[in-house]
Design a protein around this motif. Structure first.
Motif, PDB file in Angstrom:
ATOM      1  N   PRO A  82      41.428  54.957  25.345  1.00  0.00           N
ATOM      2  CA  PRO A  82      40.925  54.465  26.636  1.00  0.00           C
ATOM      3  C   PRO A  82      39.987  55.466  27.310  1.00  0.00           C
ATOM      4  O   PRO A  82      40.171  56.676  27.197  1.00  0.00           O
ATOM      5  N   SER A  83      38.987  54.915  27.980  1.00  0.00           N
ATOM      6  CA  SER A  83      38.052  55.740  28.743  1.00  0.00           C
ATOM      7  C   SER A  83      37.577  54.928  29.931  1.00  0.00           C
ATOM      8  O   SER A  83      37.695  53.701  29.946  1.00  0.00           O
ATOM      9  N   LEU A  84      37.028  55.596  30.923  1.00  0.00           N
ATOM     10  CA  LEU A  84      36.529  54.897  32.103  1.00  0.00           C
ATOM     11  C   LEU A  84      35.401  53.948  31.733  1.00  0.00           C
ATOM     12  O   LEU A  84      35.365  52.798  32.169  1.00  0.00           O
ATOM     13  N   ALA A  85      34.492  54.396  30.889  1.00  0.00           N
ATOM     14  CA  ALA A  85      33.367  53.555  30.457  1.00  0.00           C
ATOM     15  C   ALA A  85      33.881  52.340  29.680  1.00  0.00           C
ATOM     16  O   ALA A  85      33.396  51.218  29.855  1.00  0.00           O
ATOM     17  N   GLY A  86      34.886  52.580  28.820  1.00  0.00           N
ATOM     18  CA  GLY A  86      35.460  51.477  28.054  1.00  0.00           C
ATOM     19  C   GLY A  86      36.156  50.472  28.946  1.00  0.00           C
ATOM     20  O   GLY A  86      36.074  49.259  28.716  1.00  0.00           O
ATOM     21  N   TRP A  87      36.845  50.965  29.971  1.00  0.00           N
ATOM     22  CA  TRP A  87      37.540  50.067  30.892  1.00  0.00           C
ATOM     23  C   TRP A  87      36.542  49.233  31.690  1.00  0.00           C
ATOM     24  O   TRP A  87      36.718  48.023  31.862  1.00  0.00           O
ATOM     25  N   ILE A  88      35.475  49.863  32.160  1.00  0.00           N
ATOM     26  CA  ILE A  88      34.462  49.123  32.922  1.00  0.00           C
ATOM     27  C   ILE A  88      33.839  48.033  32.058  1.00  0.00           C
ATOM     28  O   ILE A  88      33.638  46.900  32.511  1.00  0.00           O
ATOM     29  N   LYS A  89      33.568  48.352  30.790  1.00  0.00           N
ATOM     30  CA  LYS A  89      33.023  47.333  29.880  1.00  0.00           C
ATOM     31  C   LYS A  89      34.036  46.212  29.663  1.00  0.00           C
ATOM     32  O   LYS A  89      33.701  45.034  29.678  1.00  0.00           O
ATOM     33  N   ASN A  90      35.301  46.599  29.473  1.00  0.00           N
ATOM     34  CA  ASN A  90      36.357  45.607  29.264  1.00  0.00           C
ATOM     35  C   ASN A  90      36.479  44.690  30.475  1.00  0.00           C
ATOM     36  O   ASN A  90      36.613  43.471  30.336  1.00  0.00           O
ATOM     37  N   MET A  91      36.426  45.271  31.671  1.00  0.00           N
ATOM     38  CA  MET A  91      36.494  44.456  32.882  1.00  0.00           C
ATOM     39  C   MET A  91      35.314  43.498  32.945  1.00  0.00           C
ATOM     40  O   MET A  91      35.460  42.337  33.312  1.00  0.00           O
ATOM     41  N   GLY A  92      34.132  43.999  32.598  1.00  0.00           N
ATOM     42  CA  GLY A  92      32.939  43.155  32.608  1.00  0.00           C
ATOM     43  C   GLY A  92      33.051  41.989  31.645  1.00  0.00           C
ATOM     44  O   GLY A  92      32.539  40.901  31.912  1.00  0.00           O
ATOM     45  N   ASP A  93      33.745  42.205  30.527  1.00  0.00           N
ATOM     46  CA  ASP A  93      33.910  41.144  29.527  1.00  0.00           C
ATOM     47  C   ASP A  93      34.833  40.028  30.015  1.00  0.00           C
ATOM     48  O   ASP A  93      34.676  38.878  29.610  1.00  0.00           O
ATOM     49  N   TRP A  94      35.802  40.364  30.862  1.00  0.00           N
ATOM     50  CA  TRP A  94      36.859  39.409  31.207  1.00  0.00           C
ATOM     51  C   TRP A  94      36.871  38.934  32.657  1.00  0.00           C
ATOM     52  O   TRP A  94      37.405  37.862  32.955  1.00  0.00           O
ATOM     53  N   TYR A  95      36.315  39.714  33.575  1.00  0.00           N
ATOM     54  CA  TYR A  95      36.491  39.434  35.004  1.00  0.00           C
ATOM     55  C   TYR A  95      36.008  38.045  35.416  1.00  0.00           C
ATOM     56  O   TYR A  95      36.735  37.290  36.058  1.00  0.00           O
ATOM     57  N   LEU A  96      34.780  37.706  35.070  1.00  0.00           N
ATOM     58  CA  LEU A  96      34.221  36.431  35.536  1.00  0.00           C
ATOM     59  C   LEU A  96      35.002  35.236  35.022  1.00  0.00           C
ATOM     60  O   LEU A  96      35.170  34.242  35.736  1.00  0.00           O
ATOM     61  N   GLY A  97      35.511  35.321  33.811  1.00  0.00           N
ATOM     62  CA  GLY A  97      36.304  34.215  33.261  1.00  0.00           C
ATOM     63  C   GLY A  97      37.582  33.996  34.055  1.00  0.00           C
ATOM     64  O   GLY A  97      37.941  32.862  34.385  1.00  0.00           O
ATOM     65  N   TYR A  98      38.264  35.083  34.386  1.00  0.00           N
ATOM     66  CA  TYR A  98      39.492  34.966  35.165  1.00  0.00           C
ATOM     67  C   TYR A  98      39.198  34.492  36.590  1.00  0.00           C
ATOM     68  O   TYR A  98      39.932  33.675  37.155  1.00  0.00           O
ATOM     69  N   LEU A  99      38.113  35.002  37.181  1.00  0.00           N
ATOM     70  CA  LEU A  99      37.734  34.573  38.522  1.00  0.00           C
ATOM     71  C   LEU A  99      37.375  33.090  38.527  1.00  0.00           C
ATOM     72  O   LEU A  99      37.832  32.336  39.396  1.00  0.00           O
ATOM     73  N   ARG A 100      36.601  32.658  37.556  1.00  0.00           N
ATOM     74  CA  ARG A 100      36.180  31.260  37.474  1.00  0.00           C
ATOM     75  C   ARG A 100      37.375  30.327  37.331  1.00  0.00           C
ATOM     76  O   ARG A 100      37.473  29.302  38.011  1.00  0.00           O
ATOM     77  N   THR A 101      38.316  30.696  36.468  1.00  0.00           N
ATOM     78  CA  THR A 101      39.505  29.868  36.265  1.00  0.00           C
ATOM     79  C   THR A 101      40.325  29.772  37.545  1.00  0.00           C
ATOM     80  O   THR A 101      40.754  28.685  37.950  1.00  0.00           O
ATOM     81  N   THR A 102      40.536  30.901  38.200  1.00  0.00           N
ATOM     82  CA  THR A 102      41.337  30.919  39.424  1.00  0.00           C
ATOM     83  C   THR A 102      40.670  30.106  40.517  1.00  0.00           C
ATOM     84  O   THR A 102      41.325  29.295  41.201  1.00  0.00           O
ATOM     85  N   VAL A 103      39.366  30.277  40.687  1.00  0.00           N
ATOM     86  CA  VAL A 103      38.630  29.521  41.714  1.00  0.00           C
ATOM     87  C   VAL A 103      38.698  28.019  41.422  1.00  0.00           C
ATOM     88  O   VAL A 103      38.892  27.211  42.341  1.00  0.00           O
ATOM     89  N   ALA A 104      38.562  27.645  40.168  1.00  0.00           N
ATOM     90  CA  ALA A 104      38.601  26.223  39.819  1.00  0.00           C
ATOM     91  C   ALA A 104      39.936  25.594  40.197  1.00  0.00           C
ATOM     92  O   ALA A 104      39.982  24.511  40.806  1.00  0.00           O
ATOM     93  N   TYR A 105      41.032  26.256  39.866  1.00  0.00           N
ATOM     94  CA  TYR A 105      42.344  25.713  40.207  1.00  0.00           C
ATOM     95  C   TYR A 105      42.570  25.684  41.718  1.00  0.00           C
ATOM     96  O   TYR A 105      43.132  24.723  42.254  1.00  0.00           O
ATOM     97  N   VAL A 106      42.124  26.727  42.413  1.00  0.00           N
ATOM     98  CA  VAL A 106      42.293  26.738  43.872  1.00  0.00           C
ATOM     99  C   VAL A 106      41.436  25.644  44.509  1.00  0.00           C
ATOM    100  O   VAL A 106      41.857  25.020  45.489  1.00  0.00           O
ATOM    101  N   CYS A 107      40.274  25.361  43.952  1.00  0.00           N
ATOM    102  CA  CYS A 107      39.445  24.256  44.463  1.00  0.00           C
ATOM    103  C   CYS A 107      40.181  22.918  44.340  1.00  0.00           C
ATOM    104  O   CYS A 107      40.098  22.070  45.245  1.00  0.00           O
ATOM    105  N   VAL A 108      40.894  22.726  43.247  1.00  0.00           N
ATOM    106  CA  VAL A 108      41.700  21.501  43.093  1.00  0.00           C
ATOM    107  C   VAL A 108      42.775  21.460  44.174  1.00  0.00           C
ATOM    108  O   VAL A 108      43.014  20.414  44.799  1.00  0.00           O
ATOM    109  N   ALA A 109      43.414  22.601  44.439  1.00  0.00           N
ATOM    110  CA  ALA A 109      44.445  22.663  45.479  1.00  0.00           C
ATOM    111  C   ALA A 109      43.848  22.392  46.860  1.00  0.00           C
ATOM    112  O   ALA A 109      44.455  21.699  47.682  1.00  0.00           O
ATOM    113  N   VAL A 110      42.644  22.912  47.106  1.00  0.00           N
ATOM    114  CA  VAL A 110      41.968  22.679  48.391  1.00  0.00           C
ATOM    115  C   VAL A 110      41.665  21.191  48.553  1.00  0.00           C
ATOM    116  O   VAL A 110      41.883  20.610  49.623  1.00  0.00           O
TER     117      VAL A 110
END
Length: 198
Positions: A146-174
């Motif tokens: 593990p490294s800081l650069a590796g973690w930042i890249k890993n976050m970049g790979d996954w963050y938007l997908g998790y955010l998009r999924t969460t927002v989509a489900y919350v929109c259904v709840a709204v």
């Protein structure tokens, strides 16, 4: 918005079913709704934290146990069961308290509420993601160096997908919340339905 115990139990059961139905396959046709479930639960069940939050945590662990065992794998030997798994408690708490904060600040259905929802949801999801992704990246045996650069890249790979999924489900709840609120308003103002004759 004051909910009776019966209403709280009903909301809890719906959320538990959504989590059970989507958590069985994190990357299936219906992605895991757990983050959104904890956010929505924090909004509706804020006053039921003592029983609703632990029950949702237990349900999540139980589903994971069933899924991993159904694949013929050892639960504790699975790659997801690193020391980071315990950090999900904090990650889900971030979602719950995000929903609870929104409930505290929520006044009515309007543009201000939608902007508030967007801000709180993105903040809560971001904190949840940093906790869950960061702990897994740092503590899992799957990441060999593990490294800081590796973690930042890993976050970049996954963050938007998790955010998009969460927002989509919350929109259904709204949407369900808005439809339910309108329906209840119509019932309350319709003569002969609510007992209102004026």
């Amino acid at each position: 918005m004051n909910l009776s115990l019966r209403q709280c139990i009903g909301i809890f059961l719906v959320l538990a079913l959504v989590m059970a139905g989507t958590r069985i396959n994190h990357f299936g046709a219906l992605p895991d709704a757990s983050w959104a479930v904890f956010f929505v639960a924090g909004f509706y069940l804020r006053d039921s934290l003592r029983w609703a939050f632990p029950l949702l945590i237990v349900l999540g662990v139980f589903i994971d146990f069933l899924v991993i065992n159904s694949m013929g794998l050892d639960f504790w030997g699975h790659y997801c069961m690193s020391p980071a798994y315990g950090f999900l408690l904090l990650a889900y708490a971030a979602m719950w308290f995000g929903g609870a904060l929104l409930r505290r600040l929520h006044r009515d259905i309007g543009v201000r509420s939608l902007l508030l929802l967007a801000g709180v949801l993105v903040l809560a999801t971001s904190v949840c993601f940093v906790i869950s992704n960061g702990s897994y990246y740092q503590l899992s045996d799957e990441v060999t160096s593990p490294s800081l650069a590796g973690w930042i890249k890993n976050m970049g790979d996954w963050y938007l997908g998790y955010l998009r999924t969460t927002v989509a489900y919350v929109c259904v709840a709204v949407a369900a919340h808005v439809i339910g609120a309108r329906w209840l308003h119509v019932l309350a103002t319709t003569p002969g339905v609510s007992g209102n004759r004026g």
